[in-house]
Design a protein around this motif. Sequence first.
Motif, short mmCIF file in Angstrom:
data_model
loop_
_atom_site.label_atom_id
_atom_site.label_comp_id
_atom_site.label_asym_id
_atom_site.label_seq_id
_atom_site.Cartn_x
_atom_site.Cartn_y
_atom_site.Cartn_z
N THR A 57 0.82 -1.23 -0.16
CA THR A 57 -0.11 -0.31 0.31
C THR A 57 0.63 1.35 0.19
O THR A 57 0.66 2.07 -0.32
N MET A 142 -6.92 9.75 -3.49
CA MET A 142 -6.86 8.46 -2.77
C MET A 142 -5.29 7.96 -1.76
O MET A 142 -5.27 7.43 -0.78
N ALA A 218 -8.11 -4.02 2.02
CA ALA A 218 -9.25 -3.87 1.32
C ALA A 218 -8.61 -2.34 0.37
O ALA A 218 -9.12 -2.52 -0.72
N VAL A 219 -7.86 -1.72 1.58
CA VAL A 219 -7.25 -0.44 0.35
C VAL A 219 -6.34 -0.83 -1.17
O VAL A 219 -6.85 -0.33 -1.77
N GLU A 220 -5.41 -2.08 -0.62
CA GLU A 220 -4.65 -2.16 -1.60
C GLU A 220 -4.99 -2.53 -3.43
O GLU A 220 -5.61 -2.25 -3.76
N SER A 221 -6.43 -3.38 -2.83
CA SER A 221 -7.72 -4.04 -4.22
C SER A 221 -7.92 -2.76 -5.07
O SER A 221 -7.89 -2.33 -5.77
N GLN A 222 -8.51 -1.53 -3.67
CA GLN A 222 -8.76 -0.03 -4.35
C GLN A 222 -7.92 0.48 -5.35
O GLN A 222 -8.14 1.00 -6.09
N GLN A 223 -5.94 0.29 -4.76
CA GLN A 223 -5.52 1.03 -4.64
C GLN A 223 -5.01 0.60 -6.78
O GLN A 223 -5.32 1.51 -7.29
N GLN A 224 -4.76 -0.92 -6.37
CA GLN A 224 -5.40 -1.67 -8.33
C GLN A 224 -6.18 -0.90 -8.41
O GLN A 224 -5.26 -0.42 -9.77
N ARG A 225 -7.02 -1.13 -8.31
CA ARG A 225 -8.06 -1.12 -9.41
C ARG A 225 -8.27 1.17 -9.83
O ARG A 225 -8.64 0.86 -11.07
N LEU A 226 -8.16 1.85 -8.69
CA LEU A 226 -8.42 2.75 -9.27
C LEU A 226 -7.40 3.38 -10.11
O LEU A 226 -7.46 4.05 -11.06
N GLN A 229 -7.97 2.02 -13.76
CA GLN A 229 -8.40 2.73 -14.21
C GLN A 229 -8.60 4.57 -14.83
O GLN A 229 -8.29 4.68 -15.68
#
Length: 357
Positions: A57, A142, A218-226, A229
């Motif tokens: 992260t 973020m 959860a933060v790691e997954s959101q970081q990767q996705r955002l 994008q």
Amino acid sequence: MDALRRQASKFKDQVAKQQQAVIKQLGGTGYESSNVMVIDEAELQRHQQLEKLYRSTRAGRDFQKDIVRAAEGFSSIQQKHIETGTKLSEDCYKYGTDNNVSDGSLAKEASLYGGALLNIEKEHDEFNKVLSSQVIEPLKAMAIGAPLEDARHLAQRYSRMRQEAETLAAEISRRQARSREAPVMENTAKLQSSESKMQEHKANMAVLGKEAAAALAAVESQQQRLTSQRLLALLEAEKSFHLRVAAIIDDVEAEMISEKQRKESVPPSAPFAIPLAQPRKNSEKALYFLAEAMHPFTGASEKELSLAVGDYVVVRQVSLYMYSFVILVNLALFGVLMTSLKISQLLANKVESKWLV
């Protein structure tokens, strides 16, 4: 002897606590890396999982900041480009307006280029807006957002609790040795107290470790996705920007080349009025026009003019219904063949003329 031993043990504990405090100050608020098994194998695995998520992260946050920094640099360069391009566009328009002579191709080209520059700078401005709304703002929000900071704080708390567990483990080890050396009630009670603290500490660490791991994951997954994008949005915006700019440049290039070819292919002539070679009394000025033959015509007699497609002729209005034609074999020289035809005869033989000016 026992008194000296107890005093030395207390002094050792104080030194250990001071060392831990110094390490915390020098190490900052990051997650402490350690491969030492403090409690059991399960706790060590949790610690290694948190350490991996914490580093991931942190790297994701730093990468987001790198993208934001680069996008802000692009935006700054684009803004400078807009200012410079707008000024040049105004200069081109001014030159085209002030020097708009009948045969001035440069003035026309300057006006065309000025218009293209204005459209290009609008595309730069639009690209800046896309960078701000679709890349800079989401990633910056973020990178400094509460979810990331909260998850990292949980991991840091777990790291501090693990350090405390190391201290407790060392204390239990000393008291176990002391109890073996002097199995008195006091030493046994202190050992049991330390072990009870360790059990409670272990339970708290298990709860906190699970919470911290879930938050960081959860933060790691959101970081990767955002981040993925936003990178794709940046790529699409840049591609669209360059395609639109290229289309504008292609259009203005075609217009400028067409204007140049038209100027080179058409002789510099225009409708004009000159006195007759031998002016007669009460005569008016005659009108002359330059025309191009669009269809071939073969004269039926010696008095009719034969024309080929693309021939240029000088048309002279002799009277209201009478015209005189002179064929131009070379645009710089006048031919010597001339005839007079009525306008009705010209139309009957289907010879069309294209008035160029």
